[in-house]
Scaffold this motif. Structure first.
Motif, mmCIF file in Angstrom:
data_model
loop_
_atom_site.group_PDB
_atom_site.id
_atom_site.type_symbol
_atom_site.label_atom_id
_atom_site.label_comp_id
_atom_site.label_asym_id
_atom_site.label_seq_id
_atom_site.Cartn_x
_atom_site.Cartn_y
_atom_site.Cartn_z
ATOM 1 N N GLY A 35 0.812 -1.199 0.000
ATOM 2 C CA GLY A 35 0.000 0.000 0.000
ATOM 3 C C GLY A 35 0.851 1.256 0.000
ATOM 4 O O GLY A 35 2.069 1.219 -0.205
ATOM 5 N N TYR A 36 0.190 2.399 0.187
ATOM 6 C CA TYR A 36 0.892 3.674 0.162
ATOM 7 C C TYR A 36 0.232 4.621 1.150
ATOM 8 O O TYR A 36 -0.902 4.447 1.584
ATOM 9 N N LEU A 37 0.989 5.700 1.484
ATOM 10 C CA LEU A 37 0.496 6.830 2.270
ATOM 11 C C LEU A 37 0.775 8.094 1.494
ATOM 12 O O LEU A 37 1.840 8.243 0.884
ATOM 13 N N LEU A 38 -0.175 9.026 1.492
ATOM 14 C CA LEU A 38 -0.005 10.310 0.823
ATOM 15 C C LEU A 38 -0.442 11.390 1.796
ATOM 16 O O LEU A 38 -1.536 11.328 2.355
ATOM 17 N N SER A 39 0.414 12.397 1.995
ATOM 18 C CA SER A 39 0.086 13.482 2.916
ATOM 19 C C SER A 39 0.510 14.805 2.296
ATOM 20 O O SER A 39 1.564 14.900 1.642
ATOM 21 N N ASN A 40 -0.338 15.853 2.503
ATOM 22 C CA ASN A 40 -0.061 17.205 2.026
ATOM 23 C C ASN A 40 0.466 18.054 3.176
ATOM 24 O O ASN A 40 -0.012 17.956 4.321
ATOM 25 N N ALA A 41 1.437 18.914 2.900
ATOM 26 C CA ALA A 41 1.926 19.895 3.868
ATOM 27 C C ALA A 41 2.332 21.134 3.094
ATOM 28 O O ALA A 41 3.073 21.056 2.110
ATOM 29 N N PHE A 42 1.815 22.294 3.521
ATOM 30 C CA PHE A 42 2.144 23.504 2.763
ATOM 31 C C PHE A 42 3.234 24.291 3.467
ATOM 32 O O PHE A 42 3.441 24.175 4.683
ATOM 33 N N VAL A 43 3.931 25.100 2.668
ATOM 34 C CA VAL A 43 4.884 26.091 3.154
ATOM 35 C C VAL A 43 4.293 27.444 2.790
ATOM 36 O O VAL A 43 4.094 27.757 1.611
ATOM 37 N N ASN A 44 3.977 28.248 3.830
ATOM 38 C CA ASN A 44 3.348 29.541 3.639
ATOM 39 C C ASN A 44 4.334 30.608 4.109
ATOM 40 O O ASN A 44 4.706 30.642 5.287
ATOM 41 N N VAL A 45 4.777 31.454 3.192
ATOM 42 C CA VAL A 45 5.754 32.499 3.504
ATOM 43 C C VAL A 45 4.987 33.781 3.770
ATOM 44 O O VAL A 45 4.338 34.333 2.866
ATOM 45 N N LEU A 46 5.030 34.245 5.040
ATOM 46 C CA LEU A 46 4.284 35.437 5.453
ATOM 47 C C LEU A 46 5.170 36.333 6.294
ATOM 48 O O LEU A 46 6.105 35.875 6.955
ATOM 49 N N ALA A 47 4.846 37.623 6.318
ATOM 50 C CA ALA A 47 5.465 38.600 7.222
ATOM 51 C C ALA A 47 4.320 39.278 7.960
ATOM 52 O O ALA A 47 3.659 40.171 7.415
ATOM 53 N N GLU A 48 4.031 38.836 9.205
ATOM 54 C CA GLU A 48 2.882 39.316 9.962
ATOM 55 C C GLU A 48 3.310 39.663 11.380
ATOM 56 O O GLU A 48 4.066 38.917 12.018
ATOM 57 N N PRO A 49 2.858 40.823 11.892
ATOM 58 C CA PRO A 49 3.110 41.116 13.311
ATOM 59 C C PRO A 49 2.336 40.140 14.198
ATOM 60 O O PRO A 49 1.357 39.535 13.773
#
Length: 1219
Positions: A377-391
């Motif tokens: 079988g297999y495993l599939l997972s999503n993970a995002f990289v979000n580049v932000l500049a926030e106080p």
């Protein structure tokens, strides 16, 4: 927050998606992101154009597909591999590959099945071979009537659906063995053609060692995936016992179960530790056989650390890890926005299962996919990289109030967002730090053990390189909820009431709720259950109420609970099934069945019998046996018609009696025993009465019961005299000599013969009165209350019976003084026969007694001795009836006392003692004999100042004596030995219930009475008395209105003789009580008193001015005119207002000088009429318990001095009398 965010898949259909072909197909795909993502699908790796197929729809703002097959389309057309993609401007997230298949429930292929013929004892397998379905069907065997075929160790179903017979029997013959297959998705059931089985019994197979039917070889293997269910089975013949073991390990008890009569071992949630060799062992009495199954555990990929979303600020670095395990080890493949990573990006690098980012820039946000796969079988997972500049922002609501129970952990949240990630700092008055606090990575502050001191305001501050933000929260630490008095174990009888208490405490600011449970469930909906604030009451308890009761005290923050068991008991059930066995002449065996114990162990059984022949309807106790036995061997008597019954006893009580047993009749016989308690004694001087305890009907053993009575004079007669009597228990022999010994016997006999030979007892004929009196009687007086009597014993022949002792009869003839109140009470002292002397106690002193002595035996007393008289000497008198100070002056006292209640002789005088204020040892003042009756007081003036007075024994009136001392500075304390006055301050007042009499009492006696009589009564000797109940006041309720009564308080000793009594008090009862007005509240009275007070104040001012000008008061003028040469005037500065100072007593320590006696019979000082005595209304002053006198100024003085009415009695006048 409205921040940009790449897509994230939130919901999707399973990887292996089996559908029902009769319903529309729905393939789920939901995602979130900002902006909201758009969706697209691929089918079998190719873009799915939804617009081309009108039967395919996508839900709005969703990626969920709906495939409409209701129009007749076939579901097979839509089978394939689907994958969903969610897009926005920051990246693309993808779903799993979803394999869509329709469920199938095929029919059995048609076949002809020949009947099966088998020999008894052989093994047999009925094959099922169901059609392959999707998913696989559930198999079971039934007959034509749709009844499941019974299974056992001999007949069982295998995992593949086949039916195994370990050894077939003739009763297994039937023509409707049918295998059914149920397909769960379509809820359809398919059946196989019936199988017919016929078993022959003409050549049975002998029993033999077990043999495995499945599997056939000795070793087999099985492969199972991690997390799935492992099932291993065997089938053996002929019907052995099955057991399982694992080589070099234990079978996991929590996850393992033995099914199908132990032929199947099932292990759930398999892990790598379950791999190994399992052995199945089959045993019967002919031998054993075993089979080994080698289990291999493989694993599809499973996560060790799934990738997580990453938020980075421009220029920051970060990593995403994707760690998975499996057997074989899975391979890792990375994708970006659903596509393989191909381009080289200097800010990103791939190292196996890790993505490394460095120096990221704005606009490099993306969604990365990690795929871990192996052959299973297999495993599939999503993970995002979000580049932000926030106080930084604090997301926790401001002013949130956290409540926590004392000594429990407290968690204060500070949820923040910022890029770069902000750092969190907590403050409470100052920055928090130290081991008492835990600072979690998500910003939460944890306090290990909360205390009231932790309550208050907390501030969390979030900082990053762009800015800072803060938020305030509050912590309140509450008292814990505790059950102080838990319910207790209760044992209660049926139909009684029971109360469970449950008292608890809680924080006052929290609202409590009390809940009761029974056996961890709700209380029955029954009005017999009443729940109060801190208790549960169950009325009219029944057996169903037994159980475990739990009280739970809940608040919004915590709870506490306690439980107790209720056991309902009652009397045991009645025994049943009474049976008589082993019937013989004198015994029988009784057996029975116990009834219900009703939660209380049976302690014993009581066996009773009824004799229908002699006492029909009357049940007698026969014997008892322990509660653990249900049989009893009963000894019986002849000539009884027995019926038996049994009662059971537990802690509650006896059960109802059982039903009677059948009747058992015993045959008659001669008596087995003779009467008991045979005695011989005389009631007259010439008879012998023979008595015995008769036999009961059960002891008679037969009809015609009689008693043979036999007697002879001991040592004189040789032959026995006898007589037979019936229905009596005594016989009188007349004409016997006086008090001689006889031998006596009583024998029982009936129509079947005599009883055993009886034993003889010794009895005596009757006694006669003694014929002689004790002689030589002498009396020796030992003291005033004790005398000794001596006498000579009577001759033995004169006793005429058994001498039991001597009696001394004595009484007081009269007292030697005329004031005695004693009466002639007859007293008797008894002494043992071996005594010739004895003491007579508690005699009255100073009295004449007479006595006589007699001898007595069982018949009575003989003649009395000559009367002897004796006198008792004088004894110590009791205390004077009262003693008080009647009047006193600066240098003299007038004392009064009353004669003692018990004189016990001739009074010769009274002894007084005194001491000065500083001395502690008393000095004897002198001895006084009674004064003549016509004199009330006396004075003496010897050198030592000791007055002496004498009185004759005829002086019974109260006596007085006056003591004078010319030294005014000497302070004396007086008392009289042995006791002080017993009563004081006797007064009366009107209460709503009657006349309230109150007093003070200092005596030791505890028996107090209030006595009263009508004033001037015709019978002055008869006083009514009421007992006082331990107080110093009493209400007389029986006084008649309009009459006057004399009242006194009397203390009595244990012999009811008066020891002390108070002075008589005259009480007048009002004829009618008129309403009284409180004058103190009247306006005119208040005005009058104010005017008088003002006038007195003006007079005092005038007197003070006159004194300062040298003027003299009238008293001062009187003292100047009649000065006492022995008294030196005191300076004005030496005057002490109200009482002497201690320094005044220390100036001189001279003894009292001789007092002077005025001719008028009063003690009057020549120089001053305004002495301290004259300041009050009465001259009576009593002594306190410590010997000091207390001046009580009430009533008029006994002095014959008349005062000028113009002279005011004031403290100034009183003080002037000292100078």
């Amino acid at each position: 927050m409205k921040l940009p965010q790449p897509p994230t898949i939130t919901h999707q259909s399973p990887k292996d998606f089996i559908i029902d072909p009769r319903e529309n197909i729905v393939i789920h795909c939901e995602a979130k992101g900002k902006p909201h993502p758009s969706f697209s699908w691929t089918r079998n790796g190719t873009h799915l154009d939804i617009d081309k197929d009108p039967k395919v729809l996508m839900k709005p703002r969703s990626g969920t597909l709906v495939l409409d097959i209701s129009g007749g389309q076939r579901a097979e057309e839509y089978e394939g591999v689907y994958q969903c993609s969610a897009h926005n401007e920051l990246g693309t997230a993808v779903s799993n590959s979803i394999i869509l298949r329709q469920s199938r429930s095929p029919l059995w292929s048609k076949e002809r099945i020949s009947p099966i013929i088998a020999q008894k004892g052989q093994s047999l397998i009925l094959r099922c071979r169901p059609p392959a379905g999707l998913p696989p069907p559930i198999i079971f065997w039934m007959d034509n009537n749709f009844q499941r075929l019974p299974q056992s160790r001999r007949v069982s179903q295998a995992l593949n659906g086949d039916l195994f017979f370990s050894n077939i029997l003739p009763e297994d013959s039937r023509s409707d063995y049918i295998c059914y297959a149920r397909f769960p998705h379509t809820q359809t059931i398919q059946q196989k053609q019936p199988i017919s089985v016929r078993v022959l019994d003409n050549n049975p197979v002998d029993e033999r060692e077990p043999v495995f039917m499945v599997p056939s070889e000795s070793v087999s293997s099985a492969v199972v995936l991690r997390g799935e269910i492992l099932e291993m089975e065997t089938a053996e013949i002929p019907t052995p016992a099955i057991s399982w073991v694992k080589h070099n390990s234990e079978i996991p008890s929590g996850r393992a179960s033995f099914l199908n009569f132990s032929k199947t071992l099932r292990i759930t949630d398999v892990s790598e530790a379950d791999a190994g060799e399992y052995r199945c062992i089959a045993n019967n009495h002919h031998g054993s056989v075993h089979h080994t199954i080698r289990v291999t555990v493989n694993a599809a990929p499973y996560w060790i650390s799934a990738p997580r979303n990453l938020v980075l600020a421009p220029g920051e670095m970060g990593i995403i890890t994707c760690r998975a395990a499996g057997r074989p080890k899975p391979s890792i493949r990375w994708l970006m926005n659903g596509l393989p990573i191909e381009s080289q990006d200097p800010s990103r690098s791939v190292e196996g299962d890790t993505l490394i980012f460095s120096e990221v820039q704005t606009g490099s946000s993306a969604v990365y996919q990690c795929n871990a796969s192996n052959e299973y079988g297999y495993l599939l997972s999503n993970a995002f990289v979000n580049v932000l500049a926030e106080p930084p922002r604090v997301l926790t609501l401001p002013n949130t109030v956290y409540q926590v129970i004392m000594n429990k952990p407290a968690l204060l949240e500070c949820v923040t967002f910022g890029s770069p990630a902000p750092t969190i700092t907590w403050f409470k008055d100052s920055m928090l730090e130290g081991n008492a606090y835990v600072f979690h990575e998500n910003g939460t502050l944890e306090i290990h053990m909360s205390h009231p001191s932790n309550s208050g305001k907390y501030t969390c501050v979030a900082r990053n390189s762009l800015s800072l933000s803060e938020n305030h929260v509050y912590l309140q630490v509450k008292e814990p909820t505790r059950i102080l008095r838990p319910p207790e174990y209760r044992v209660v009888q049926r139909n009684r009431d029971v109360v469970f208490e449950c008292k608890a405490k809680h924080d006052p600011s929290l609202v409590p709720t009390m809940t009761w449970l029974k056996d961890d469930g709700e209380l029955p909906d029954d009005e017999r259950f009443r729940v109060d604030s801190d208790s549960l009451t169950i009325t009219d308890v029944t057996e169903s109420d037994a159980g475990r009761y739990t009280c739970i005290m809940n608040t919004t923050l915590d709870q506490d609970s306690a439980s107790a068991q209720l056991t309902v008991v009652e009397q045991p059930g009645a025994p049943t099934d009474l049976e008589l066995t082993d019937l013989v002449a004198r015994s029988v065996q009784l057996t029975w069945t116990p009834g219900e114990e009703h939660n209380s162990r049976i302690k014993k059984f009581l066996i009773q019998y009824e004799d229908a022949l002699h006492q029909s309807g009357v049940w007698h106790n026969l014997t008892e046996v322990p509660g653990t036995k249900t049989t009893a061997h009963l000894k019986l008597s002849p000539y009884v018609h027995y019926s038996f019954r049994v009662l059971a006893l537990n802690n509650v009580g006896f059960s109802r009696p059982s039903m009677p047993s059948r009747q058992y009749r015993t045959s008659p016989a001669a008596p087995d025993e003779n009467p008991t308690e045979v005695k011989g004694h005389g009631t007259e001087h010439n008879n012998l009465v023979i008595t015995w305890k008769p036999l009961t009907p059960q002891q008679a053993n037969g009809p015609g019961l009689e008693y043979k009575v036999m007697w002879r004079q001991q040592g004189i007669e040789t032959y026995w005299t006898s007589v037979s009597v019936a229905n009596v228990s005594k016989f009188v022999v007349s004409g016997t000599p006086t008090f001689v010994p006889y031998e006596v016997m009583v024998q029982a006999l009936n129509d079947y013969g005599p009883g055993p030979k009886p034993g003889a007892v010794i009895g005596y004929s009757g006694e006669d009165f003694p014929s002689a009196a004790p002689g030589d009687v002498r009396v020796l007086v030992l003291n005033s209350t004790l005398a000794e009597v001596r006498w000579s014993p009577v001759p033995l022949e004169s006793v005429r019976g058994r001498l039991q002792g001597y009696k001394v009869h004595y009484h007081c003839e009269r007292s030697l003084h005329r004031h005695s109140s004693h009466y002639n009470k007859q007293s008797t002292e008894i002494f043992s026969p071996n005594k010739t002397s004895g003491k007579l106690p508690d005699l009255l002193p100073y009295s004449i007694y007479s006595l006589r002595v007699t001898a007595f035996n069982g018949r009575g007393e003989g003649p009395t001795s000559a009367t002897q008289r004796f006198e008792t000497p004088e004894g110590v008198p009791s205390a004077p009836s009262f003693f008080k100070v009647s009047t006193f002056d600066l240098d003299s006292l007038m004392l009064e006392w009353g004669p003692p209640y018990e004189r016990n002789g001739r009074l010769t005088g009274y002894t007084f003692k005194y001491q000065t204020g500083e001395e502690t040892c008393p000095f004897t003042l002198g001895t006084l004999t009674a004064l003549p009756a016509n004199k009330r007081d006396a004075h003496s003036n010897d050198d030592l100042g000791f007055p002496q007075a004498y009185a004759t024994s005829q002086n019974l009136s109260p006596s007085r004596v006056s003591f004078t001392d010319t030294v005014p500075q000497l302070y004396h304390q007086w008392w009289m030995l042995p006791v002080a006055p017993a009563f004081g301050n006797v007064s009366s007042s009107m209460s709503k219930d009657g006349e309230l009499i109150s007093w003070q009492y200092w005596g030791p006696e505890k028996l107090l009475y209030v006595e009263y009589i009508i004033d001037k009564s015709k019978n002055p000797a008869y006083w009514h008395k009421e007992k006082v109940n331990g107080s110093q006041f009493h209400v007389l309720k029986g006084l008649k209105k309009g009459l006057a009564y004399k009242v006194r308080v009397v203390a009595r000793g244990h012999d009811d003789r008066a020891v002390h009594h108070s002075e008589e008090l005259l009480v007048k009862v009002s004829a009618m009580v008129s309403p009284q007005v409180d004058i103190a509240t009247q306006g005119w009275f208040i005005g009058l008193m104010s005017a008088i007070a003002l006038l007195i104040l003006i007079l005092l001012i005038i007197c003070f001015i006159k004194r300062n000008k040298g003027g003299k008061y009238p008293v001062k003028e009187k003292e100047d005119a009649h000065g006492d040469p022995e008294i030196q005037p005191m300076k004005e500065d030496d005057i002490t207002f109200g009482e002497y100072s201690e320094s005044d007593f220390d100036e001189d320590h001279k003894p009292l000088k001789g007092s002077r006696t005025p001719s008028g019979g009063t003690d009057k000082r020549d120089g001053s009429d305004d002495s301290l005595v004259d300041c009050g209304d009465s001259g009576d002053t009593e002594f306190s318990e410590d010997g000091s006198f207390i001046g009580q100024y009430s009533g008029k003085s006994d002095r014959d001095t008349t005062h000028d009415s113009s002279e005011l009695l004031s403290p100034v006048n009183a003080m002037n009398s000292f100078v």
